[in-house]
Design a protein around this motif. Structure first.
Motif, mmCIF file in Angstrom:
data_model
loop_
_atom_site.group_PDB
_atom_site.id
_atom_site.type_symbol
_atom_site.label_atom_id
_atom_site.label_comp_id
_atom_site.label_asym_id
_atom_site.label_seq_id
_atom_site.Cartn_x
_atom_site.Cartn_y
_atom_site.Cartn_z
ATOM 1 N N GLY A 64 -44.417 -33.372 -19.074
ATOM 2 C CA GLY A 64 -44.255 -32.705 -20.357
ATOM 3 C C GLY A 64 -43.441 -33.532 -21.319
ATOM 4 N N GLN A 65 -43.368 -33.032 -22.526
ATOM 5 C CA GLN A 65 -42.566 -33.662 -23.570
ATOM 6 C C GLN A 65 -41.910 -32.567 -24.380
ATOM 7 O OE1 GLN A 65 -44.366 -36.844 -25.862
ATOM 8 N NE2 GLN A 65 -43.320 -36.131 -27.704
ATOM 9 N N LEU A 66 -40.606 -32.702 -24.621
ATOM 10 C CA LEU A 66 -39.829 -31.738 -25.380
ATOM 11 C C LEU A 66 -39.157 -32.457 -26.535
ATOM 12 C CD1 LEU A 66 -38.054 -30.082 -22.312
ATOM 13 C CD2 LEU A 66 -40.156 -29.294 -23.447
ATOM 14 N N ASP A 67 -39.383 -31.992 -27.747
ATOM 15 C CA ASP A 67 -38.752 -32.551 -28.939
ATOM 16 C C ASP A 67 -37.982 -31.435 -29.630
ATOM 17 O OD1 ASP A 67 -39.869 -35.333 -29.088
ATOM 18 O OD2 ASP A 67 -41.745 -34.203 -29.078
ATOM 19 N N THR A 68 -36.671 -31.591 -29.744
ATOM 20 C CA THR A 68 -35.830 -30.548 -30.318
ATOM 21 C C THR A 68 -35.023 -31.084 -31.485
ATOM 22 O OG1 THR A 68 -35.573 -29.569 -28.111
ATOM 23 C CG2 THR A 68 -34.046 -28.827 -29.821
ATOM 24 N N GLU A 69 -34.998 -30.307 -32.553
ATOM 25 C CA GLU A 69 -34.112 -30.556 -33.681
ATOM 26 C C GLU A 69 -33.113 -29.405 -33.720
ATOM 27 O OE1 GLU A 69 -34.155 -30.941 -38.561
ATOM 28 O OE2 GLU A 69 -35.937 -30.194 -37.529
ATOM 29 N N ALA A 70 -31.844 -29.722 -33.909
ATOM 30 C CA ALA A 70 -30.815 -28.699 -34.089
ATOM 31 C C ALA A 70 -30.255 -28.839 -35.493
ATOM 32 C CB ALA A 70 -29.701 -28.860 -33.058
ATOM 33 N N ARG A 71 -30.110 -27.719 -36.174
ATOM 34 C CA ARG A 71 -29.502 -27.691 -37.507
ATOM 35 C C ARG A 71 -28.260 -26.828 -37.436
ATOM 36 N NH1 ARG A 71 -33.218 -28.416 -42.397
ATOM 37 N NH2 ARG A 71 -34.862 -29.714 -41.530
ATOM 38 N N VAL A 72 -27.118 -27.441 -37.614
ATOM 39 C CA VAL A 72 -25.834 -26.748 -37.553
ATOM 40 C C VAL A 72 -25.381 -26.448 -38.981
ATOM 41 C CG1 VAL A 72 -23.397 -27.039 -36.940
ATOM 42 C CG2 VAL A 72 -25.184 -27.697 -35.319
ATOM 43 N N THR A 73 -25.019 -25.189 -39.219
ATOM 44 C CA THR A 73 -24.616 -24.738 -40.546
ATOM 45 C C THR A 73 -23.104 -24.553 -40.622
ATOM 46 O OG1 THR A 73 -26.727 -23.591 -40.831
ATOM 47 C CG2 THR A 73 -24.921 -22.926 -42.288
ATOM 48 N N LEU A 74 -22.505 -25.171 -41.618
ATOM 49 C CA LEU A 74 -21.082 -25.051 -41.897
ATOM 50 C C LEU A 74 -20.940 -24.262 -43.192
ATOM 51 C CD1 LEU A 74 -18.158 -26.066 -41.136
ATOM 52 C CD2 LEU A 74 -18.566 -27.898 -42.801
ATOM 53 N N GLU A 75 -20.167 -23.170 -43.153
ATOM 54 C CA GLU A 75 -19.993 -22.330 -44.339
ATOM 55 C C GLU A 75 -18.520 -22.142 -44.657
ATOM 56 O OE1 GLU A 75 -22.140 -18.636 -44.364
ATOM 57 O OE2 GLU A 75 -23.884 -19.534 -43.390
ATOM 58 N N LYS A 76 -18.245 -21.959 -45.948
ATOM 59 C CA LYS A 76 -16.896 -21.656 -46.411
ATOM 60 C C LYS A 76 -16.476 -20.325 -45.809
ATOM 61 C CE LYS A 76 -13.683 -22.734 -49.618
ATOM 62 N NZ LYS A 76 -12.454 -23.093 -48.952
ATOM 63 N N ASP A 77 -15.245 -20.273 -45.310
ATOM 64 C CA ASP A 77 -14.700 -19.077 -44.671
ATOM 65 C C ASP A 77 -13.253 -18.924 -45.139
ATOM 66 O OD1 ASP A 77 -14.125 -16.927 -43.015
ATOM 67 O OD2 ASP A 77 -14.154 -18.095 -41.163
ATOM 68 N N GLY A 78 -13.065 -18.240 -46.268
ATOM 69 C CA GLY A 78 -11.725 -18.143 -46.840
ATOM 70 C C GLY A 78 -11.267 -19.502 -47.327
ATOM 71 N N ASP A 79 -10.118 -19.937 -46.835
ATOM 72 C CA ASP A 79 -9.566 -21.231 -47.226
ATOM 73 C C ASP A 79 -10.042 -22.374 -46.334
ATOM 74 O OD1 ASP A 79 -8.143 -20.082 -49.287
ATOM 75 O OD2 ASP A 79 -6.298 -19.858 -48.101
ATOM 76 N N SER A 80 -10.872 -22.067 -45.343
ATOM 77 C CA SER A 80 -11.348 -23.106 -44.431
ATOM 78 C C SER A 80 -12.866 -23.000 -44.297
ATOM 79 C CB SER A 80 -10.652 -22.976 -43.074
ATOM 80 O OG SER A 80 -10.974 -21.734 -42.479
ATOM 81 N N PHE A 81 -13.391 -23.551 -43.225
ATOM 82 C CA PHE A 81 -14.832 -23.542 -42.972
ATOM 83 C C PHE A 81 -15.088 -23.084 -41.545
ATOM 84 C CE2 PHE A 81 -14.305 -26.432 -46.466
ATOM 85 C CZ PHE A 81 -15.427 -26.216 -47.256
ATOM 86 N N VAL A 112 -18.394 -23.045 -38.512
ATOM 87 C CA VAL A 112 -19.766 -23.277 -38.080
ATOM 88 C C VAL A 112 -20.332 -21.892 -37.765
ATOM 89 C CG1 VAL A 112 -21.258 -24.235 -36.280
ATOM 90 C CG2 VAL A 112 -19.378 -25.603 -37.207
ATOM 91 N N THR A 113 -21.344 -21.484 -38.530
ATOM 92 C CA THR A 113 -21.866 -20.127 -38.410
ATOM 93 C C THR A 113 -23.136 -20.020 -37.581
ATOM 94 O OG1 THR A 113 -23.065 -20.384 -40.493
ATOM 95 C CG2 THR A 113 -20.860 -19.361 -40.586
ATOM 96 N N ARG A 114 -23.841 -21.126 -37.423
ATOM 97 C CA ARG A 114 -25.087 -21.047 -36.657
ATOM 98 C C ARG A 114 -25.572 -22.429 -36.239
ATOM 99 N NH1 ARG A 114 -28.475 -17.504 -38.740
ATOM 100 N NH2 ARG A 114 -30.252 -18.389 -37.655
ATOM 101 N N SER A 115 -26.386 -22.419 -35.196
ATOM 102 C CA SER A 115 -27.121 -23.597 -34.776
ATOM 103 C C SER A 115 -28.555 -23.158 -34.545
ATOM 104 C CB SER A 115 -26.532 -24.199 -33.496
ATOM 105 O OG SER A 115 -27.258 -25.360 -33.122
ATOM 106 N N ASP A 116 -29.469 -23.706 -35.310
ATOM 107 C CA ASP A 116 -30.879 -23.348 -35.216
ATOM 108 C C ASP A 116 -31.631 -24.452 -34.489
ATOM 109 O OD1 ASP A 116 -30.775 -20.865 -36.784
ATOM 110 O OD2 ASP A 116 -30.236 -22.198 -38.433
ATOM 111 N N LEU A 117 -32.200 -24.104 -33.347
ATOM 112 C CA LEU A 117 -32.966 -25.043 -32.539
ATOM 113 C C LEU A 117 -34.441 -24.893 -32.868
ATOM 114 C CD1 LEU A 117 -31.202 -24.310 -29.134
ATOM 115 C CD2 LEU A 117 -30.853 -26.324 -30.590
ATOM 116 N N LYS A 118 -35.100 -26.008 -33.113
ATOM 117 C CA LYS A 118 -36.536 -26.017 -33.362
ATOM 118 C C LYS A 118 -37.168 -26.966 -32.354
ATOM 119 C CE LYS A 118 -40.077 -26.563 -36.837
ATOM 120 N NZ LYS A 118 -40.387 -26.911 -38.219
#
Length: 142
Positions: free
Chosen positions: A75-92, A94-100
């Motif tokens: 088999g062959q597996l190809d994965t992309e991960a998209r990590v989202t960084l969002e403003k959270d008050g005075d800091s940031f 990581v709110t999600r990681s989307d695997l495709k």
């Protein structure tokens, strides 16, 4: 038990500072990072990109082993991960990681594949490390 290491140096402070990252393996050797690479598209890396790479690699390896354990040998597996960084008050935060995932696994049925992929998503060590929402979208090709 396995232990890996990396180190970082940041010279200067805040937006004007510049950092570099090293890994024990040498894969990263004084790789630049800083405000510009994180938020302004400058060349270099940033922590979220490194997390995305780690998550994509970890999930893909976990699924590969799950498939092998279920009796599949090709088999062959190809994965992309998209990590989202969002403003959270005075800091940031990581709110999600989307695997495709795009997969080719001869002889597997959709239900079995979905179950193994879901288990790999929940069970890979980087998924367990992340304190955020994790999604998985996949396409199983013939």
């Amino acid at each position: 038990m396995t232990t890996n290491s990396a180190s970082a140096r940041y010279e200067g402070l805040g937006k004007d500072g510049k950092g570099h990252i090293w890994t024990k393996s040498g894969v990263l050797d004084a790789q630049p990072y800083g405000f510009g690479t994180r938020f302004e598209g400058e060349p270099g890396t940033n922590p979220e990109e490194l997390i995305a790479a780690a998550h994509a690699a970890c999930f893909t390896m976990a699924l590969s082993f799950a498939l092998a354990g279920a009796g599949h040998s090709d088999g062959q597996l190809d994965t992309e991960a998209r990590v989202t960084l969002e403003k959270d008050g005075d800091s940031f935060t990581v709110t999600r990681s989307d695997l495709k995932l795009t997969a080719r696994v001869p002889g597997i049925d959709e239900e079995t594949f979905a179950s193994l992929a879901s288990g790999a998503k929940a069970g890979c060590p980087i998924s367990k490390l992340l304190n955020c929402e994790i999604s998985l979208d996949y396409e199983l090709k013939d």
